[in-house]
Design a protein around this motif. Structure first.
Motif, mmCIF file in Angstrom:
data_model
loop_
_atom_site.group_PDB
_atom_site.id
_atom_site.type_symbol
_atom_site.label_atom_id
_atom_site.label_comp_id
_atom_site.label_asym_id
_atom_site.label_seq_id
_atom_site.Cartn_x
_atom_site.Cartn_y
_atom_site.Cartn_z
ATOM 1 N N UNK A 86 0.825 -1.211 0.000
ATOM 2 C CA UNK A 86 0.000 0.000 0.000
ATOM 3 C C UNK A 86 0.860 1.262 0.000
ATOM 4 N N UNK A 87 2.054 1.147 0.569
ATOM 5 C CA UNK A 87 2.962 2.313 0.596
ATOM 6 C C UNK A 87 3.618 2.532 -0.778
ATOM 7 N N UNK A 88 3.418 1.566 -1.670
ATOM 8 C CA UNK A 88 4.060 1.614 -2.994
ATOM 9 C C UNK A 88 3.811 2.899 -3.759
ATOM 10 N N UNK A 89 2.540 3.365 -3.736
ATOM 11 C CA UNK A 89 2.210 4.582 -4.475
ATOM 12 C C UNK A 89 2.916 5.801 -3.907
ATOM 13 N N UNK A 90 2.990 5.852 -2.579
ATOM 14 C CA UNK A 90 3.655 7.001 -1.928
ATOM 15 C C UNK A 90 5.144 6.971 -2.283
ATOM 16 N N UNK A 91 5.706 5.755 -2.342
ATOM 17 C CA UNK A 91 7.147 5.642 -2.564
ATOM 18 C C UNK A 91 7.554 6.124 -3.952
ATOM 19 N N UNK A 92 6.591 6.179 -4.876
ATOM 20 C CA UNK A 92 6.927 6.680 -6.224
ATOM 21 C C UNK A 92 6.959 8.205 -6.275
ATOM 22 N N UNK A 93 6.476 8.836 -5.204
ATOM 23 C CA UNK A 93 6.328 10.298 -5.229
ATOM 24 C C UNK A 93 7.613 11.068 -5.552
ATOM 25 N N UNK A 153 7.605 13.516 -8.731
ATOM 26 C CA UNK A 153 7.717 14.977 -8.535
ATOM 27 C C UNK A 153 8.935 15.506 -9.304
ATOM 28 N N UNK A 154 10.060 14.789 -9.188
ATOM 29 C CA UNK A 154 11.260 15.224 -9.920
ATOM 30 C C UNK A 154 10.984 15.276 -11.418
ATOM 31 N N UNK A 155 10.334 14.232 -11.919
ATOM 32 C CA UNK A 155 10.067 14.133 -13.354
ATOM 33 C C UNK A 155 9.182 15.293 -13.822
ATOM 34 N N UNK A 206 11.307 18.481 -13.662
ATOM 35 C CA UNK A 206 12.391 18.468 -14.643
ATOM 36 C C UNK A 206 11.880 18.573 -16.081
ATOM 37 N N UNK A 207 10.777 17.866 -16.359
ATOM 38 C CA UNK A 207 10.322 17.797 -17.756
ATOM 39 C C UNK A 207 9.215 18.789 -18.091
ATOM 40 N N UNK A 208 8.466 19.208 -17.073
ATOM 41 C CA UNK A 208 7.322 20.063 -17.388
ATOM 42 C C UNK A 208 7.444 21.485 -16.842
ATOM 43 N N UNK A 209 7.840 21.620 -15.567
ATOM 44 C CA UNK A 209 7.735 22.932 -14.922
ATOM 45 C C UNK A 209 8.968 23.825 -15.054
ATOM 46 N N UNK A 210 10.150 23.221 -15.131
ATOM 47 C CA UNK A 210 11.366 24.046 -15.198
ATOM 48 C C UNK A 210 11.452 24.735 -16.551
ATOM 49 N N UNK A 232 15.292 18.541 -1.465
ATOM 50 C CA UNK A 232 14.263 17.844 -0.671
ATOM 51 C C UNK A 232 13.756 16.610 -1.417
ATOM 52 N N UNK A 233 13.603 16.751 -2.717
ATOM 53 C CA UNK A 233 13.083 15.644 -3.527
ATOM 54 C C UNK A 233 14.076 14.480 -3.541
ATOM 55 N N UNK A 234 15.352 14.812 -3.776
ATOM 56 C CA UNK A 234 16.370 13.749 -3.813
ATOM 57 C C UNK A 234 16.515 13.114 -2.424
ATOM 58 N N UNK A 235 16.481 13.938 -1.402
ATOM 59 C CA UNK A 235 16.599 13.446 -0.030
ATOM 60 C C UNK A 235 15.428 12.514 0.305
ATOM 61 N N UNK A 236 14.228 12.869 -0.174
ATOM 62 C CA UNK A 236 13.046 12.020 0.058
ATOM 63 C C UNK A 236 13.234 10.657 -0.600
ATOM 64 N N UNK A 237 13.856 10.660 -1.775
ATOM 65 C CA UNK A 237 14.093 9.387 -2.476
ATOM 66 C C UNK A 237 15.077 8.509 -1.697
ATOM 67 N N UNK A 238 16.122 9.142 -1.167
ATOM 68 C CA UNK A 238 17.120 8.405 -0.371
ATOM 69 C C UNK A 238 16.448 7.836 0.889
ATOM 70 N N UNK A 239 15.624 8.659 1.549
ATOM 71 C CA UNK A 239 14.921 8.197 2.753
ATOM 72 C C UNK A 239 13.971 7.041 2.457
ATOM 73 N N UNK A 240 13.335 7.103 1.279
ATOM 74 C CA UNK A 240 12.455 6.001 0.866
ATOM 75 C C UNK A 240 13.248 4.695 0.775
ATOM 76 N N UNK A 241 14.418 4.759 0.128
ATOM 77 C CA UNK A 241 15.256 3.558 -0.005
ATOM 78 C C UNK A 241 15.658 3.003 1.361
ATOM 79 N N UNK A 242 16.011 3.912 2.258
ATOM 80 C CA UNK A 242 16.452 3.479 3.589
ATOM 81 C C UNK A 242 15.278 2.874 4.373
ATOM 82 N N UNK A 243 14.097 3.449 4.177
ATOM 83 C CA UNK A 243 12.901 2.893 4.831
ATOM 84 C C UNK A 243 12.689 1.434 4.397
#
Length: 596
Positions: free
Chosen positions: A159-166, A170-172, A175-179, A231-242
């Protein structure tokens, strides 16, 4: 501007023969009906897998169903790729995707049920002669057991799978749309909007002002978003560690290597061995500075052309003949299969309206592989052809040698066969070349592959390792910390012979691969393994070829590291990377000779 031909206007000689997979859509629909029927039968085995006889029947049905689904999926999507706007094939592709998801769901009970058995019962199944064909599957399940949680915990993680993709999503989007990037001047002095796609073109410009301006504009833009991106990259690292902690792995790195059963030494060896060979890249930077005739070499000079563009017009037929010739060292059998690939409808050659871009090799077990190209008559396209045929022959050999279940090789191995073909093509062209300009063009092309695929990807891999370790130790990844680490690595890798511009410290913010953590090292190991194989084949001949062909035939019948090791490339030792480095050193030597 030339109009692209419609699919119907392209020559049948240059189209792949998907009829080898299904005669027509009617045949596809028939097989679809069979797959649906099998899908309904799989549930009868739920709760019965402790019985060896039932487990064997379940595995057999799983294989039969999976093969049908693979064939249906591959055909539908390759038809869709011929012309992505064609509605009937779009519908077929959607139908195959839905079937694939349904199949995944229907089969999802098997692994948890087998793993819920007591260890001694599982060991008995592994040693049961009736299940000999499925031994590797069971051994692999047994290995994973230590990291599989209880049913309720697994459900919670799912169930946490969807959150873990965040973080990645967000980066994508950012990077691809908003910047939005500013306008920069091109070589003609016109103001053009900088985009991700145009950035490398600007860096390849002969005009240094164009390169500098694009470089500055790119990193200034990322710099303005540094807090959000950190913050986005840090969130990804924290997800992996979780996930690593939840699944009881010693670290996020070891979790990511565990899937392919890759020892941690493979990762650390790569970094350590490249560190020892950094003087080579420093020497190459000195040479680059000399060839560009600049007082100082800057980061924005790394993609600048070192020699005047050497125009190489190579028709598709010439490319095929050259590739065929360059792969002579691999022996008659390999070349015979290659020839049939060229002549018997494996390849979809030219671009047409609506065709999927890029290139790939794909296929379904039981039928020859297929290759999609968008061929242009140039050097790059010839290298793409040999690269994709390397993948195709790897698949051909593993499919014809292994059972369906053991034929699929891992991503860790995938780039070896394709890159080996490129190495042999480059060797052949350098041997044959008599024009110093052509030779220099080829040498710089090859040397830059070493720089970008081995050195740069290893630097990325080291950056990922550092930021995960810091987070695991309780430190926080501020934008300043990320930039400092990244800048320090660039200084170390490129050396004192060049000016490491401060702007490069923001490059971490634009690398999408950092959201597929601990993946990039595979580019460097794959390239090194391929270069090592090529060196052995060219120096030893027949015995090395035999070892290499046995590698191609192994598919996924053992762990990747064992398959390579049996074939003479031990990635847990520094040897293959050192062999690749000796090839790089030789290239630099040849370039230095030509510039005397």
């Amino acid at each position: 501007m030339n109009q692209l031909p419609k699919r119907s206007e392209t020559s049948p000689d240059h189209r792949w023969k998907l009829e080898d997979l299904f005669a027509d859509k009617g045949a596809w629909e028939q097989e679809y009906a069979v797959a649906k029927q099998l899908l309904n039968q799989i549930g009868q085995y739920e709760g019965k897998l402790a019985d060896p006889g039932k487990l064997k029947e379940c595995f057999e049905l799983e294989d039969e169903l999976s093969l049908h689904v693979e064939r249906l999926y591959v055909y539908a999507n390759m038809r869709h790729h011929e012309d992505t706007a064609e509605p009937a094939n779009m519908a077929l592709s959607d139908k195959s995707k839905k079937l694939s998801v349904e199949t995944g769901e229907a089969l999802s009970f098997i692994t948890p049920e087998v793993l819920s058995l007591p260890d001694d019962q599982l060991d008995k199944l592994i040693d049961n002669p009736e299940l000999a064909k499925y031994r590797f599957t069971l051994v692999e399940m047994r290995r994973q057991k230590a990291h599989v949680l209880s049913k309720t915990e697994e459900a919670l993680l799912a169930q946490a799978g969807n959150i873990s993709q965040a973080p990645g999503t967000i980066f994508s989007m950012l990077n691809n749309a908003d910047l939005k990037f500013p306008k920069v001047r091109n070589e003609d002095g016109e103001e053009v909007e900088l985009t991700q796609g145009r950035y490398i073109q600007f860096l390849e410009s002969k005009d240094r002002d164009v390169r500098r301006e694009a470089f500055k504009a790119m990193y200034d833009t990322y710099g303005k978003m540094k807090n959000t991106l950190a913050s986005t990259l840090s969130a990804n690292v924290n997800k992996n560690i979780f996930y690593a902690r939840a699944r009881k792995y010693p670290s996020a790195l070891e979790m990511s290597l565990y899937g392919d059963n890759i020892p941690k030494e493979v990762y650390t060896n790569l970094i350590d061995t490249i560190h020892k060979h950094l003087p080579l890249i420093h020497r190459y930077m000195k040479l680059r500075k000399k060839l560009l005739k600049v007082d100082e070499l800057h980061m924005y000079d790394l993609f600048a052309p070192l020699v005047d563009e050497f125009k190489m017009d190579i028709t598709y037929d010439e490319a095929k003949a050259t590739v065929q010739e360059s792969l002579k060292p691999l022996g008659d059998d390999y070349r015979k299969v290659l020839k049939s690939g060229f002549e018997e409808g494996w390849i979809d050659v030219y671009e047409n309206e609506g065709k999927r871009s890029g290139a790939y090799s794909w296929g379904a077990y039981g039928t020859h592989p297929f290759v999609l190209l968008n061929h242009k008559d140039n050097l790059n396209s010839m290298f793409t052809l040999t690269h994709e045929m390397g993948h195709a022959l790897h698949s051909y050999y593993s499919d014809t040698t292994q059972d369906f279940r053991d034929a699929q090789y891992t991503i860790f191995l995938a780039e070896v066969a394709s890159t080996l073909n490129e190495a042999l093509l480059m060797h052949y062209m350098l041997e044959k070349s008599t024009d110093p300009k052509e030779k220099m063009f080829l040498l710089t092309y090859y040397a830059d592959q070493f720089r970008t695929t081995v050195f740069r990807q290893t630097m990325f891999a080291e950056f990922e390792k550092i930021i995960h370790e810091k987070t695991e130790a309780g430190e926080s990844l501020t934008p300043q910390a990320l930039s400092e680490i990244y800048y320090g690595l660039n200084k170390q890798y490129y050396g004192d012979g060049m000016v490491v511009d401060q702007d490069i410290e923001m490059e971490w913010a634009r690398i999408p691969h950092f959201y597929t953590s601990f993946y990039v090292y595979k580019y460097a190991t794959g390239f090194s393994a391929a270069t090592s194989f090529a060196k052995q084949i060219l120096e030893e001949g027949e015995p090395a070829v035999e070892r290499y062909l046995s590698f191609l035939k192994s598919g996924g019948s053992d762990y990747s590291i064992n398959i390579l090791s049996k074939a003479g490339v031990d990635m847990s030792s520094p040897e293959p990377i050192s062999q690749a480095m000796s090839v790089f050193e030789d290239l630099i030597g040849q370039m230095e000779e030509l510039t005397k």
